[in-house]
Design an enzyme around this catalytic site. Structure first.
Site, PDB file in Angstrom:
ATOM      1  N   GLU A  26      16.705 -18.002  -9.037  1.00  0.00           N
ATOM      2  CA  GLU A  26      16.322 -16.634  -9.383  1.00  0.00           C
ATOM      3  C   GLU A  26      15.724 -16.573 -10.788  1.00  0.00           C
ATOM      4  O   GLU A  26      14.710 -15.912 -11.015  1.00  0.00           O
ATOM      5  CB  GLU A  26      17.540 -15.703  -9.255  1.00  0.00           C
ATOM      6  CG  GLU A  26      17.299 -14.250  -9.610  1.00  0.00           C
ATOM      7  CD  GLU A  26      16.182 -13.594  -8.808  1.00  0.00           C
ATOM      8  OE1 GLU A  26      15.692 -14.174  -7.837  1.00  0.00           O
ATOM      9  OE2 GLU A  26      15.778 -12.476  -9.185  1.00  0.00           O
ATOM     10  N   TRP A  82      -3.091  -2.582  -1.559  1.00  0.00           N
ATOM     11  CA  TRP A  82      -2.836  -4.007  -1.801  1.00  0.00           C
ATOM     12  C   TRP A  82      -3.599  -4.724  -0.701  1.00  0.00           C
ATOM     13  O   TRP A  82      -3.225  -4.670   0.461  1.00  0.00           O
ATOM     14  CB  TRP A  82      -1.340  -4.309  -1.725  1.00  0.00           C
ATOM     15  CG  TRP A  82      -0.994  -5.710  -2.110  1.00  0.00           C
ATOM     16  CD1 TRP A  82      -0.743  -6.175  -3.368  1.00  0.00           C
ATOM     17  CD2 TRP A  82      -0.818  -6.833  -1.231  1.00  0.00           C
ATOM     18  NE1 TRP A  82      -0.445  -7.514  -3.331  1.00  0.00           N
ATOM     19  CE2 TRP A  82      -0.481  -7.946  -2.036  1.00  0.00           C
ATOM     20  CE3 TRP A  82      -0.917  -7.019   0.148  1.00  0.00           C
ATOM     21  CZ2 TRP A  82      -0.249  -9.213  -1.503  1.00  0.00           C
ATOM     22  CZ3 TRP A  82      -0.684  -8.285   0.677  1.00  0.00           C
ATOM     23  CH2 TRP A  82      -0.349  -9.355  -0.155  1.00  0.00           C
ATOM     24  N   LYS A  86       5.585  -4.352  -4.472  1.00  0.00           N
ATOM     25  CA  LYS A  86       7.041  -4.272  -4.409  1.00  0.00           C
ATOM     26  C   LYS A  86       7.579  -4.433  -2.990  1.00  0.00           C
ATOM     27  O   LYS A  86       8.545  -5.126  -2.753  1.00  0.00           O
ATOM     28  CB  LYS A  86       7.473  -2.916  -4.971  1.00  0.00           C
ATOM     29  CG  LYS A  86       8.968  -2.673  -4.951  1.00  0.00           C
ATOM     30  CD  LYS A  86       9.633  -3.392  -6.086  1.00  0.00           C
ATOM     31  CE  LYS A  86      11.119  -3.153  -6.141  1.00  0.00           C
ATOM     32  NZ  LYS A  86      11.772  -4.203  -6.937  1.00  0.00           N
ATOM     33  N   GLU A 116       6.968 -15.109 -11.807  1.00  0.00           N
ATOM     34  CA  GLU A 116       6.468 -13.862 -11.237  1.00  0.00           C
ATOM     35  C   GLU A 116       5.868 -12.928 -12.291  1.00  0.00           C
ATOM     36  O   GLU A 116       4.809 -12.348 -12.078  1.00  0.00           O
ATOM     37  CB  GLU A 116       7.669 -13.188 -10.562  1.00  0.00           C
ATOM     38  CG  GLU A 116       7.392 -11.903  -9.876  1.00  0.00           C
ATOM     39  CD  GLU A 116       8.646 -11.359  -9.193  1.00  0.00           C
ATOM     40  OE1 GLU A 116       9.762 -11.763  -9.553  1.00  0.00           O
ATOM     41  OE2 GLU A 116       8.485 -10.512  -8.318  1.00  0.00           O
ATOM     42  N   ARG A 167       3.526  -0.335  -4.977  1.00  0.00           N
ATOM     43  CA  ARG A 167       3.312  -0.886  -3.632  1.00  0.00           C
ATOM     44  C   ARG A 167       1.970  -1.589  -3.496  1.00  0.00           C
ATOM     45  O   ARG A 167       1.663  -2.177  -2.458  1.00  0.00           O
ATOM     46  CB  ARG A 167       3.395   0.229  -2.591  1.00  0.00           C
ATOM     47  CG  ARG A 167       4.685   0.992  -2.599  1.00  0.00           C
ATOM     48  CD  ARG A 167       4.649   2.128  -1.608  1.00  0.00           C
ATOM     49  NE  ARG A 167       4.559   1.622  -0.254  1.00  0.00           N
ATOM     50  CZ  ARG A 167       5.593   1.258   0.471  1.00  0.00           C
ATOM     51  NH1 ARG A 167       6.813   1.366  -0.023  1.00  0.00           N
ATOM     52  NH2 ARG A 167       5.444   0.795   1.688  1.00  0.00           N
ATOM     53  N   CYS A 221       0.844  -1.181   0.000  1.00  0.00           N
ATOM     54  CA  CYS A 221       0.000   0.000   0.000  1.00  0.00           C
ATOM     55  C   CYS A 221       0.889   1.244   0.000  1.00  0.00           C
ATOM     56  O   CYS A 221       1.956   1.254   0.601  1.00  0.00           O
ATOM     57  CB  CYS A 221      -0.947   0.101   1.190  1.00  0.00           C
ATOM     58  SG  CYS A 221      -2.074  -1.279   1.331  1.00  0.00           S
ATOM     59  N   LYS A 234      11.821 -15.319 -11.615  1.00  0.00           N
ATOM     60  CA  LYS A 234      11.526 -14.212 -12.542  1.00  0.00           C
ATOM     61  C   LYS A 234      10.456 -14.641 -13.546  1.00  0.00           C
ATOM     62  O   LYS A 234       9.538 -13.889 -13.842  1.00  0.00           O
ATOM     63  CB  LYS A 234      12.772 -13.765 -13.316  1.00  0.00           C
ATOM     64  CG  LYS A 234      13.771 -12.954 -12.554  1.00  0.00           C
ATOM     65  CD  LYS A 234      13.366 -11.522 -12.291  1.00  0.00           C
ATOM     66  CE  LYS A 234      12.761 -11.322 -10.947  1.00  0.00           C
ATOM     67  NZ  LYS A 234      13.586 -11.245  -9.798  1.00  0.00           N
ATOM     68  N   HIS A 255      14.544 -38.362  -9.074  1.00  0.00           N
ATOM     69  CA  HIS A 255      13.924 -38.925  -7.868  1.00  0.00           C
ATOM     70  C   HIS A 255      12.446 -38.544  -7.791  1.00  0.00           C
ATOM     71  O   HIS A 255      11.875 -38.504  -6.700  1.00  0.00           O
ATOM     72  CB  HIS A 255      14.690 -38.469  -6.623  1.00  0.00           C
ATOM     73  CG  HIS A 255      16.094 -38.978  -6.610  1.00  0.00           C
ATOM     74  ND1 HIS A 255      16.412 -40.288  -6.334  1.00  0.00           N
ATOM     75  CD2 HIS A 255      17.271 -38.370  -6.925  1.00  0.00           C
ATOM     76  CE1 HIS A 255      17.728 -40.463  -6.441  1.00  0.00           C
ATOM     77  NE2 HIS A 255      18.269 -39.304  -6.810  1.00  0.00           N
ATOM     78  N   ASN A 285      -0.977   2.333   5.821  1.00  0.00           N
ATOM     79  CA  ASN A 285      -0.134   1.307   5.201  1.00  0.00           C
ATOM     80  C   ASN A 285       0.341   0.399   6.330  1.00  0.00           C
ATOM     81  O   ASN A 285       0.922   0.877   7.295  1.00  0.00           O
ATOM     82  CB  ASN A 285       1.044   1.979   4.494  1.00  0.00           C
ATOM     83  CG  ASN A 285       2.151   0.985   4.138  1.00  0.00           C
ATOM     84  OD1 ASN A 285       3.321   1.342   4.155  1.00  0.00           O
ATOM     85  ND2 ASN A 285       1.803  -0.236   3.816  1.00  0.00           N
ATOM     86  N   GLY A 286       0.075  -0.901   6.206  1.00  0.00           N
ATOM     87  CA  GLY A 286       0.493  -1.850   7.239  1.00  0.00           C
ATOM     88  C   GLY A 286      -0.613  -2.836   7.516  1.00  0.00           C
ATOM     89  O   GLY A 286      -1.545  -2.979   6.725  1.00  0.00           O
TER      90      GLY A 286
END
Ligand code: F6R
Length: 594
Positions: free
Chosen positions: A470, A75, A589, A477, A27, A2, A474, A493, A99-100
């Site tokens: 990584e 968000w 983010k 995502e 955000r 947020c 990417k 396996h 925000n939080g």
């Protein structure tokens, strides 16, 4: 997550607020809203969707001639994505943005429900009610402080109060918040880029401090109610740095910055090498989330192999709840681009309580982790706006390689000759990364082989496995393709049963020691129909498969040449799939909730 903005001043308030929200949209971006006031009238406008949709709604309305206001891009955490749950929230005399996340919101809501009729499912509305209740007996600053002391969780709040015209209040705990000080105007936001159009001077609030703001004056009150005098800092971020510079996406722009930011960082640490020596430690725990943790995995390989320090890599959200026995002289390295990741902050707090040394590798210089860790190594990436990290991952990895290098040398585990030759290798990296990134056509062609598939597999061993983690993140995502990584030897396996005709498998082969074994695993998947792409070095390359070939360099810095290619491959796949690259669905983010 947020983004919040507040503004007091002479400009067109709605435009300052939505401009700030647009900058902060990384955000969170599922709904947005503003509250405007001219000192008498309050006007609240909210809209599910992106900030652009809120702007359209605002431009179709008659707005008051506001002199101050607050705004939010969301968000969703508590409560679904709908107008009622969008901020600002108004209860009684109080209107606020948050925000939080408040962990005891349900209990508080129950105790307040006799007096207040809640309209939303959010934790934020509970904060507004609490402050309103406290205001019945107290002045605003004390009421706000006493209300937020009842909250468990994290918050940055900007608050408007009926009867306190042309004033805003703000407070925070464990969520970022910047107060930008302009000439006869004050602009507040969750992050620096949102204030840069107006000022480069800013103040930070400490936990539970309350700011009382007008366009001409900022008063900060400590937890005990005393006025605090605050340092006004100056940021060196430039507005252009936060723009796209002609690139279609921030992600591409940020990848293309890798050569220069790597060069700058190598030079920056050149006269601070003593800060990189970890030889007094007997054990290292690297604690981080997501890509930052994958950078940590590369660091672990190098710290163990070259500096001979036993190193573990831990997911921050798990580490904070683990029973960790510190039996040796231990250093905990926290890695975070934003410096605000809630899980990493929680892990840091736990470590500090145990009296263990902490070293943070951070980008955001004004962030909680940067402020609170015992020591900090900045990565100096500049703003990273795309939700998927690229340049920050590369710089985090670079710093870890330098820690391994300096420590190994100081411990006598690298001779002076080996060390000097390594330093020469580092000088070449910016040019070598540039040549990886220049091969756009190669990645576009490889992307065509992958983008229609719904499953991709990565394989590698040791440090190659760390890089593939990584590369895989990417792809999933930003292009929403299911992608998994396996230690190459593990595939047979169980997982190999998923390989079908045409399944893309990306193998990373840069490690001399394991190259033949990994290639044997490549042949196993080829025999089952897989379409393989190999990422390797010029020295090892004698492969017939599709491939990405990068310059050969020392093992210390080889990941810095391989991963940019994997990032660009993920980018080109997402372009072909028509994805919203800078703002992938469901993500934000800065992950400021646990
Ligand atoms: C992936 C990505 C995330 C972050 C993670 C930690 O592209 O960006 O996995 O690496 O959320 O974020 P920071 O580094 O801000 O702590």
């Amino acid at each position: 997550m947020c983004g919040i903005v507040g503004y007091l001043g002479k400009r067109r308030v709605s435009e300052v607020l939505t401009g700030g929200l647009t900058t902060l949209e990384y955000r969170g971006y599922d709904s947005a809203g503003v509250a405007l006031s001219d000192g008498n009238t309050l006007q609240i406008v909210k809209k599910v969707g992106r900030v652009k949709e809120l702007e359209e709604k605002l431009s179709s309305m008659e707005l008051i001639d506001a002199t101050y206001g607050i705004a939010h891009t969301r968000w969703a955490t508590n409560g679904g994505v709908m107008d009622e749950n969008a901020h600002p929230h108004n209860v009684g005399r109080v209107t606020l943005v948050h925000n939080g996340i408040i962990e005891n919101a349900n209990a508080l809501k129950e105790s307040l429900s006799k007096e207040y009729d809640f309209q939303s499912e959010t934790d934020t509305e509970v904060i507004a009610a609490l402050i309103d209740k406290e205001l019945k007996a107290k002045d605003p600053v004390i009421a706000i402080r006493d209300a937020v002391k009842q909250l468990t969780g994290s918050f940055a709040l900007v608050i408007m109060i009926d009867g306190e015209s042309n004033k805003l209040y703000a407070t925070r705990k464990d969520s970022p918040f910047i107060i930008g000080i302009g000439k006869d105007e004050v602009v507040m936001a969750s992050d620096i880029p949102a204030i840069l159009d107006y000022t480069n001077k800013y103040m930070l609030l400490d936990t539970y401090e309350v700011a009382e703001l007008t366009a001409h004056d900022v008063k900060i009150y400590a937890e005990d109610g005393a006025i605090v005098s605050k340092e006004v800092k100056e940021t060196t971020y430039l507005k252009e740095e936060a723009g796209k510079n002609g690139y279609p996406h921030y992600m591409l722009k940020e990848m293309m910055e890798e050569p220069i930011v790597v060069e700058n960082l190598i030079n920056y640490y050149q006269d601070k090498l003593e800060k990189l020596d970890l030889s007094k430690y007997e054990e290292i725990h690297i604690v981080a989330c997501g890509s930052a943790m994958y950078a940590g995995m590369v660091g672990k390989s190098l710290l163990e192999k070259y500096a001979h320090i036993p190193t573990t890599v831990e997911v921050a959200s798990e580490y904070r709840y683990q029973t960790v026995l510190y039996t040796r002289k231990t250093l905990v390295i926290l890695i975070s681009q934003s410096g605000e990741t809630a899980d990493t902050i929680a892990a840091m707090n736990k470590v500090k309580e145990e009296g263990i040394d902490t070293l943070a590798i951070v980008n955001a210089e004004y962030s909680t982790i940067a402020n609170e860790a015992d020591n900090v190594l900045f990565i100096k990436a500049g703003p990273e706006i795309a939700v998927a990290t690229t340049k920050a991952y590369i710089l985090q990895t670079l710093v870890l390689t330098m820690l391994a290098r300096e420590t190994a040398h100081n411990k006598g585990l690298l001779t002076d000759d080996e060390y000097n030759s390594l330093i020469e290798d580092y000088k070449e990296i910016p040019r070598q990364i540039k040549s990886v990134l220049e091969k756009r056509d190669l990645y576009k062609n490889l992307a065509k082989e992958i983008y229609k598939h719904e499953d991709v597999f990565f394989i590698g061993r040791g440090i190659d496995y760390s890089m593939s983690m990584e590369g895989s993140l990417k792809i999933k995502e930003i292009s929403y393709i299911h992608s998994e990584t396996f230690q190459a030897g593990e595939l047979k396996h169980g997982t190999i049963s998923l390989i079908d005709e045409g399944t893309p498998v990306i193998a990373i082969i840069t490690d001399e020691l394991t190259k033949d074994k990994t290639y044997a695993n490549v042949l196993e998947v080829v025999a089952r129909g897989a379409k393989v792409i190999i990422a390797t070095t010029e020295k090892l390359d004698n492969y017939e498969e599709l491939k990405i070939v990068v310059s050969t360099t020392s093992e210390f810095v080889q990941p810095l040449l391989v991963v940019p290619g994997l990032q660009l491959l993920a980018y080109e796949i997402a372009v072909l799939r028509g994805c919203d690259i800078d703002k992938p669905k469901n993500l934000a983010k800065s992950v400021t909730v646990e």
